[in-house]
Design a protein around this motif. Structure first.
Motif, PDB file in Angstrom:
ATOM      1  N   PHE A  58       0.846  -1.197   0.000  1.00  5.39           N
ATOM      2  CA  PHE A  58       0.000   0.000   0.000  1.00  5.39           C
ATOM      3  C   PHE A  58       0.880   1.245   0.000  1.00  5.39           C
ATOM      4  O   PHE A  58       1.695   1.432   0.895  1.00  5.39           O
ATOM      5  CB  PHE A  58      -0.924   0.000   1.223  1.00  5.39           C
ATOM      6  CG  PHE A  58      -1.842  -1.189   1.271  1.00  5.39           C
ATOM      7  CD1 PHE A  58      -2.983  -1.231   0.490  1.00  5.39           C
ATOM      8  CD2 PHE A  58      -1.542  -2.265   2.091  1.00  5.39           C
ATOM      9  CE1 PHE A  58      -3.824  -2.335   0.523  1.00  5.39           C
ATOM     10  CE2 PHE A  58      -2.378  -3.372   2.143  1.00  5.39           C
ATOM     11  CZ  PHE A  58      -3.525  -3.403   1.354  1.00  5.39           C
ATOM     12  N   SER A  59       0.716   2.082  -1.016  1.00 10.50           N
ATOM     13  CA  SER A  59       1.566   3.257  -1.134  1.00 10.50           C
ATOM     14  C   SER A  59       0.898   4.294  -2.024  1.00 10.50           C
ATOM     15  O   SER A  59       0.227   3.954  -3.006  1.00 10.50           O
ATOM     16  CB  SER A  59       2.933   2.870  -1.726  1.00 10.50           C
ATOM     17  OG  SER A  59       3.712   4.009  -1.992  1.00 10.50           O
ATOM     18  N   ASN A  60       1.118   5.561  -1.692  1.00  4.30           N
ATOM     19  CA  ASN A  60       0.702   6.660  -2.557  1.00  4.30           C
ATOM     20  C   ASN A  60       1.900   7.270  -3.272  1.00  4.30           C
ATOM     21  O   ASN A  60       1.823   8.396  -3.767  1.00  4.30           O
ATOM     22  CB  ASN A  60      -0.030   7.734  -1.748  1.00  4.30           C
ATOM     23  CG  ASN A  60      -1.446   7.296  -1.386  1.00  4.30           C
ATOM     24  OD1 ASN A  60      -2.035   6.476  -2.071  1.00  4.30           O
ATOM     25  ND2 ASN A  60      -1.985   7.833  -0.304  1.00  4.30           N
ATOM     26  N   ASN A  61       2.997   6.517  -3.319  1.00  2.00           N
ATOM     27  CA  ASN A  61       4.192   7.024  -3.967  1.00  2.00           C
ATOM     28  C   ASN A  61       3.986   7.111  -5.474  1.00  2.00           C
ATOM     29  O   ASN A  61       3.622   6.128  -6.123  1.00  2.00           O
ATOM     30  CB  ASN A  61       5.382   6.112  -3.649  1.00  2.00           C
ATOM     31  CG  ASN A  61       6.670   6.644  -4.202  1.00  2.00           C
ATOM     32  OD1 ASN A  61       7.067   6.288  -5.296  1.00  2.00           O
ATOM     33  ND2 ASN A  61       7.328   7.522  -3.456  1.00  2.00           N
ATOM     34  N   VAL A  62       4.223   8.277  -6.022  1.00  2.00           N
ATOM     35  CA  VAL A  62       3.957   8.532  -7.435  1.00  2.00           C
ATOM     36  C   VAL A  62       4.837   7.666  -8.335  1.00  2.00           C
ATOM     37  O   VAL A  62       4.388   7.182  -9.378  1.00  2.00           O
ATOM     38  CB  VAL A  62       4.152  10.026  -7.752  1.00  2.00           C
ATOM     39  CG1 VAL A  62       4.075  10.286  -9.254  1.00  2.00           C
ATOM     40  CG2 VAL A  62       3.110  10.863  -7.015  1.00  2.00           C
ATOM     41  N   TYR A  63       6.092   7.442  -7.943  1.00  2.00           N
ATOM     42  CA  TYR A  63       6.993   6.651  -8.779  1.00  2.00           C
ATOM     43  C   TYR A  63       6.463   5.222  -8.937  1.00  2.00           C
ATOM     44  O   TYR A  63       6.501   4.653 -10.032  1.00  2.00           O
ATOM     45  CB  TYR A  63       8.399   6.610  -8.180  1.00  2.00           C
ATOM     46  CG  TYR A  63       8.908   7.954  -7.730  1.00  2.00           C
ATOM     47  CD1 TYR A  63       8.794   9.081  -8.540  1.00  2.00           C
ATOM     48  CD2 TYR A  63       9.496   8.122  -6.477  1.00  2.00           C
ATOM     49  CE1 TYR A  63       9.257  10.323  -8.124  1.00  2.00           C
ATOM     50  CE2 TYR A  63       9.969   9.356  -6.054  1.00  2.00           C
ATOM     51  CZ  TYR A  63       9.841  10.449  -6.871  1.00  2.00           C
ATOM     52  OH  TYR A  63      10.296  11.675  -6.449  1.00  2.00           O
ATOM     53  N   LEU A  64       5.972   4.645  -7.844  1.00  2.00           N
ATOM     54  CA  LEU A  64       5.448   3.288  -7.905  1.00  2.00           C
ATOM     55  C   LEU A  64       4.132   3.227  -8.665  1.00  2.00           C
ATOM     56  O   LEU A  64       3.914   2.333  -9.491  1.00  2.00           O
ATOM     57  CB  LEU A  64       5.242   2.730  -6.489  1.00  2.00           C
ATOM     58  CG  LEU A  64       6.468   2.623  -5.582  1.00  2.00           C
ATOM     59  CD1 LEU A  64       6.087   1.956  -4.273  1.00  2.00           C
ATOM     60  CD2 LEU A  64       7.597   1.866  -6.260  1.00  2.00           C
ATOM     61  N   LEU A  65       3.241   4.182  -8.377  1.00  2.00           N
ATOM     62  CA  LEU A  65       1.908   4.147  -8.976  1.00  2.00           C
ATOM     63  C   LEU A  65       1.950   4.393 -10.482  1.00  2.00           C
ATOM     64  O   LEU A  65       1.077   3.919 -11.214  1.00  2.00           O
ATOM     65  CB  LEU A  65       0.996   5.173  -8.299  1.00  2.00           C
ATOM     66  CG  LEU A  65       0.708   4.924  -6.811  1.00  2.00           C
ATOM     67  CD1 LEU A  65      -0.138   6.051  -6.236  1.00  2.00           C
ATOM     68  CD2 LEU A  65       0.007   3.581  -6.612  1.00  2.00           C
ATOM     69  N   ASN A  66       2.960   5.137 -10.946  1.00  3.27           N
ATOM     70  CA  ASN A  66       3.078   5.415 -12.380  1.00  3.27           C
ATOM     71  C   ASN A  66       3.857   4.339 -13.133  1.00  3.27           C
ATOM     72  O   ASN A  66       4.065   4.451 -14.336  1.00  3.27           O
ATOM     73  CB  ASN A  66       3.750   6.773 -12.607  1.00  3.27           C
ATOM     74  CG  ASN A  66       2.836   7.932 -12.240  1.00  3.27           C
ATOM     75  OD1 ASN A  66       1.625   7.764 -12.104  1.00  3.27           O
ATOM     76  ND2 ASN A  66       3.409   9.107 -12.066  1.00  3.27           N
ATOM     77  N   SER A  67       4.281   3.325 -12.412  1.00  2.00           N
ATOM     78  CA  SER A  67       5.065   2.252 -13.025  1.00  2.00           C
ATOM     79  C   SER A  67       4.226   0.986 -13.100  1.00  2.00           C
ATOM     80  O   SER A  67       3.401   0.711 -12.233  1.00  2.00           O
ATOM     81  CB  SER A  67       6.328   1.985 -12.202  1.00  2.00           C
ATOM     82  OG  SER A  67       6.990   0.824 -12.655  1.00  2.00           O
TER      83      SER A  67
END
Length: 367
Positions: free
Chosen positions: A42-51
């Motif tokens: 679970f994360s709101n990190n943009v780098y992860l979510l955009n990958s």
């Protein structure tokens, strides 16, 4: 080789240098065929979510930002603990300082990256919210197989402030993905014609408010120049009050960012200014170099090591020094052109490929 990374830098941070460092490293290692795993669900990190390389789920801040992030951090910690306990990896690389994994890791080696010692150098009031005291960090340093420092300055700080053999520390400088970032030509950002650029958080050791006081007379005497503050969140009440008191309403602008926006902001800026009292490395310096943006820096900590002759330096504790540097940047076209060219040259010393190769060598040493 199997490398396991944990959740710590990714749960609550949407952006940030530490998360970016680990994200780029994991992706680069995978491209080389290394089994690099990230234990976060679970994360709101943009780098992860955009990958499309990571199976993570975003969440709403239904309890408020901090309580919700803490809750999901606990969930991610349980998942990371389970993976650490399985021992299905060759090297573990925690992404921050929480020692939860020590009770589960057994004899498996772990590598610790140390980004900066701001908290230890300047005191708790200036440090990050890492919730780790010096004794706990000493325990992690003692138990680690190797330590990566992101600059020679950080290595020196580690040796000065902790009990650690210098030979245990490998310096691996940061890099920036901005060197290869493909921003579509059609993507443009509306900005003032002439502006200075400040990037990132503005609290405590970042020295933003003293910097703003120092340059206020320069902004008033050059009414065509504005200051854009990119990222770090909208101005709080204290910052807005200072902007008003200095007579700079409408001259100091907050701009939200993503990678494309930030790239364009650097590219169009008169200069990028970094007035921090202390840093471990300073990735924005490399971002500015990559985009052809002249750079002005504090003359402290790692900055001279990273930028060498490709920056204009000032004393961050001196209003006069900061103001004089800004005046030079505004008035001297030849200086800006020289800094721009030197930045292009200096950036060649830093590359994602070098970061990956040197880090992989550290892992191979401990297996």
């Amino acid at each position: 080789m199997k490398i396991l990374y944990d959740h710590q830098a990714f749960t609550g941070a949407r952006y940030g240098g530490v998360a970016r460092y680990f994200y780029d490293l994991i992706v680069s290692l995978r491209q080389r065929g290394v089994d690099a795993r990230l234990s976060v669900r679970f994360s709101n990190n943009v780098y992860l979510l955009n990958s499309n390389q990571f199976r993570t789920y975003s969440y709403r801040y239904f309890l408020g930002y901090m309580p919700t992030s803490m809750l999901f951090s606990q969930v991610n910690r349980l998942l990371s603990s389970a993976q650490v306990m399985q021992h299905d990896y060759d090297v573990f690389h925690p992404t921050f300082f929480h020692p939860y994994f020590l009770k589960f890791i057994g004899q498996k080696p772990f590598v610790l990256t140390y980004h900066d010692l701001i908290k230890e150098r300047l005191g708790d009031a200036y440090g990050h919210l890492d919730n780790a005291n010096k004794d706990l960090k000493q325990t992690l340093l003692d138990r680690s197989a190797r330590v990566i420092a992101v600059s020679e300055n950080t290595k020196k700080d580690l040796v000065d402030l902790f009990r650690i053999d210098p030979d245990k520390i490998t310096v691996v400088h940061h890099a920036t993905h901005f060197r290869t970032l493909n921003v579509p030509a059609a993507f443009q950002v509306q900005t003032p014609d002439t502006y200075l650029l400040y990037v990132g958080n503005r609290g405590t050791y970042k020295n933003f408010m003293p910097f703003l006081k120092a340059i206020a007379p320069s902004l008033k005497s050059h009414p065509h120049v504005q200051l854009i503050c990119a990222g770090g969140g909208p101005f709080d009440a204290t910052e807005q009050q200072l902007i008003t008191e200095l007579g700079l309403n409408g001259r100091v602008i907050f701009h939200d960012i993503d990678d494309f926006v930030l790239y364009r902001l650097y590219e169009k800026a008169l200069a990028f200014v970094y007035p921090s009292l202390y840093e471990g490395f300073g990735i924005p310096i490399l971002e500015a170099f990559a985009t052809g943006c002249p750079v002005a820096l504090s003359n402290t900590s790692c900055f001279p090591e990273v930028a060498q002759d490709a920056a204009l330096y000032f004393d961050p504790a001196s209003e006069t020094s900061m103001r004089q540097a800004i005046e030079q940047l505004i008035q001297n076209d030849a200086l800006r052109a020289s800094l721009r060219q030197k930045g292009y040259v200096r950036q060649e010393a830093f590359s994602p490929e070098k970061v990956t190769t040197q880090t992989l060598q550290v892992y191979q040493q401990v297996v």
